[in-house]
Design a protein around this motif. Structure first.
Motif, mmCIF file in Angstrom:
data_model
loop_
_atom_site.group_PDB
_atom_site.id
_atom_site.type_symbol
_atom_site.label_atom_id
_atom_site.label_comp_id
_atom_site.label_asym_id
_atom_site.label_seq_id
_atom_site.Cartn_x
_atom_site.Cartn_y
_atom_site.Cartn_z
ATOM 1 N N LEU A 1 0.827 -1.171 -0.241
ATOM 2 C CA LEU A 1 0.060 -0.028 -0.063
ATOM 3 C C LEU A 1 0.973 1.135 0.086
ATOM 4 O O LEU A 1 1.984 1.376 0.717
ATOM 5 C CB LEU A 1 -0.874 -0.013 1.179
ATOM 6 N N LYS A 2 0.466 2.080 -0.584
ATOM 7 C CA LYS A 2 1.231 3.642 -0.806
ATOM 8 C C LYS A 2 0.097 4.660 -0.907
ATOM 9 O O LYS A 2 -0.707 4.741 -1.815
ATOM 10 C CB LYS A 2 1.950 3.833 -1.943
ATOM 11 N N GLN A 3 -0.095 5.460 0.067
ATOM 12 C CA GLN A 3 -1.158 6.518 -0.010
ATOM 13 C C GLN A 3 -2.438 5.913 -0.150
ATOM 14 O O GLN A 3 -3.145 6.561 -0.991
ATOM 15 C CB GLN A 3 -0.674 7.541 -0.905
ATOM 16 N N VAL A 4 -2.762 4.946 0.626
ATOM 17 C CA VAL A 4 -3.945 4.376 0.709
ATOM 18 C C VAL A 4 -5.030 4.996 1.868
ATOM 19 O O VAL A 4 -4.637 4.726 2.920
ATOM 20 C CB VAL A 4 -3.890 2.822 0.545
ATOM 21 N N ASP A 5 -5.708 5.598 1.433
ATOM 22 C CA ASP A 5 -6.521 6.615 2.285
ATOM 23 C C ASP A 5 -7.904 5.854 2.760
ATOM 24 O O ASP A 5 -9.032 5.774 1.889
ATOM 25 C CB ASP A 5 -7.000 7.961 1.846
ATOM 26 N N LEU A 6 -7.762 5.304 3.999
ATOM 27 C CA LEU A 6 -9.146 4.581 4.352
ATOM 28 C C LEU A 6 -9.893 5.566 5.308
ATOM 29 O O LEU A 6 -10.979 5.165 5.840
ATOM 30 C CB LEU A 6 -8.607 3.459 5.310
ATOM 31 N N ARG A 7 -9.580 6.715 5.643
ATOM 32 C CA ARG A 7 -10.090 7.492 6.563
ATOM 33 C C ARG A 7 -11.734 7.846 6.109
ATOM 34 O O ARG A 7 -12.246 8.117 7.412
ATOM 35 C CB ARG A 7 -9.616 8.847 6.797
ATOM 36 N N GLY A 8 -12.129 7.923 4.944
ATOM 37 C CA GLY A 8 -13.376 8.183 4.839
ATOM 38 C C GLY A 8 -14.387 6.797 4.768
ATOM 39 O O GLY A 8 -15.625 6.965 4.623
ATOM 40 N N ALA A 9 -13.886 5.725 5.071
ATOM 41 C CA ALA A 9 -14.612 4.594 5.224
ATOM 42 C C ALA A 9 -15.633 4.655 6.260
ATOM 43 O O ALA A 9 -15.199 5.126 7.311
ATOM 44 C CB ALA A 9 -13.702 3.310 5.167
ATOM 45 N N ARG A 10 -16.850 4.280 6.124
ATOM 46 C CA ARG A 10 -17.718 4.125 7.198
ATOM 47 C C ARG A 10 -17.408 2.986 8.298
ATOM 48 O O ARG A 10 -17.434 3.064 9.477
ATOM 49 C CB ARG A 10 -19.235 3.801 6.570
ATOM 50 N N SER A 11 -16.908 1.873 7.814
ATOM 51 C CA SER A 11 -16.467 1.099 8.620
ATOM 52 C C SER A 11 -15.324 -0.121 7.971
ATOM 53 O O SER A 11 -15.298 -0.062 6.663
ATOM 54 C CB SER A 11 -17.535 -0.160 8.803
ATOM 55 N N LEU A 12 -14.414 -0.616 8.848
ATOM 56 C CA LEU A 12 -13.335 -1.332 8.336
ATOM 57 C C LEU A 12 -13.519 -2.701 9.013
ATOM 58 O O LEU A 12 -13.209 -3.170 9.964
ATOM 59 C CB LEU A 12 -12.073 -0.772 8.740
#
Length: 218
Positions: A171-182
């Motif tokens: 992963l490189k600069q993979v933005d998970l911040r906007g995900a509703r759930s992980l």
């Protein structure tokens, strides 16, 4: 989080809409340029097919073989692709809107500058694929396998991730911040290079502790 690229909502909004011609007959491994595919599609063998500036609206593909096909500047809307073989396919400058991809196999594929908007991806195999500049916006990803894939500048704004596997992924600069759930069954394995919010980090803390052999007691 990078801004979501503009995606046409209607067929008429496509810059090449006036050039589209309706497709007739079975789908074969040919070159398709400015062709409009609509409804159920009969597929003889479409391996190695090439699609340039094509639109797919309400298409139904069941068990189709599109191995090593190339999708360049295509728009897929309101479609259902079930158990489709897209192994080692290439996608570039494409958009998929309100589309269901279930049981789709696309390991070893190259996906670049592609937006998935309000799509459902279930039991999708993207192992070993290379994704760059890809956005999953307001999508449901359930049982999606990114194992050993390379993800660069990929984001998930408004998306729900359930049983999404990242083991062995780069992963490189993979933005998970906007995900509703992980929902990440592999825990921290494969998260190196990801961007998380503080709340997400707190939610994943038990998995991080377990991976590190840490026992937390109050």
């Amino acid at each position: 989080m990078p801004s979501v690229p503009p995606v046409p909502d209607q067929l008429a909004d496509l810059p090449y809409a006036h050039l589209l011609t309706p497709h007739t007959g079975p789908l074969r491994g040919d070159r398709y340029d400015t062709v409009h595919f609509e409804g159920a599609q009969e597929v003889v063998s479409a391996g190695g097919a090439s699609f340039l500036e094509c639109a797919f609206t309400g298409t139904e593909l069941q068990g189709a073989r599109l191995r090593q096909a190339r999708f360049n500047e295509v728009w897929v809307q309101g479609s259902r692709w079930i158990a489709v073989d897209c192994v080692e396919s290439e996608w570039q400058d494409a958009a998929l809107v309100s589309t269901v991809l279930a049981g789709l196999t696309a390991y070893g594929s190259a996906v670049r500058r592609v937006t998935f908007r309000q799509c459902k991806l279930e039991a999708v195999n993207l192992r070993g694929a290379a994704l760059r500049d890809v956005v999953f916006e307001d999508c449901l990803l359930r049982d999606v396998d990114f194992g050993d894939a390379r993800l660069t500048e990929v984001s998930f704004p408004g998306s729900t991730l359930e049983e999404v596997r990242l083991a062995g992924a780069a992963l490189k600069q993979v933005d998970l911040r906007g995900a509703r759930s992980l929902g990440l069954p592999d825990g921290p394995n494969g998260l190196r290079g990801a961007i998380l919010g503080s709340t997400q980090l707190f939610e994943l803390a038990p998995q991080f502790a377990q991976a590190l052999g840490i026992t937390v007691k109050d």
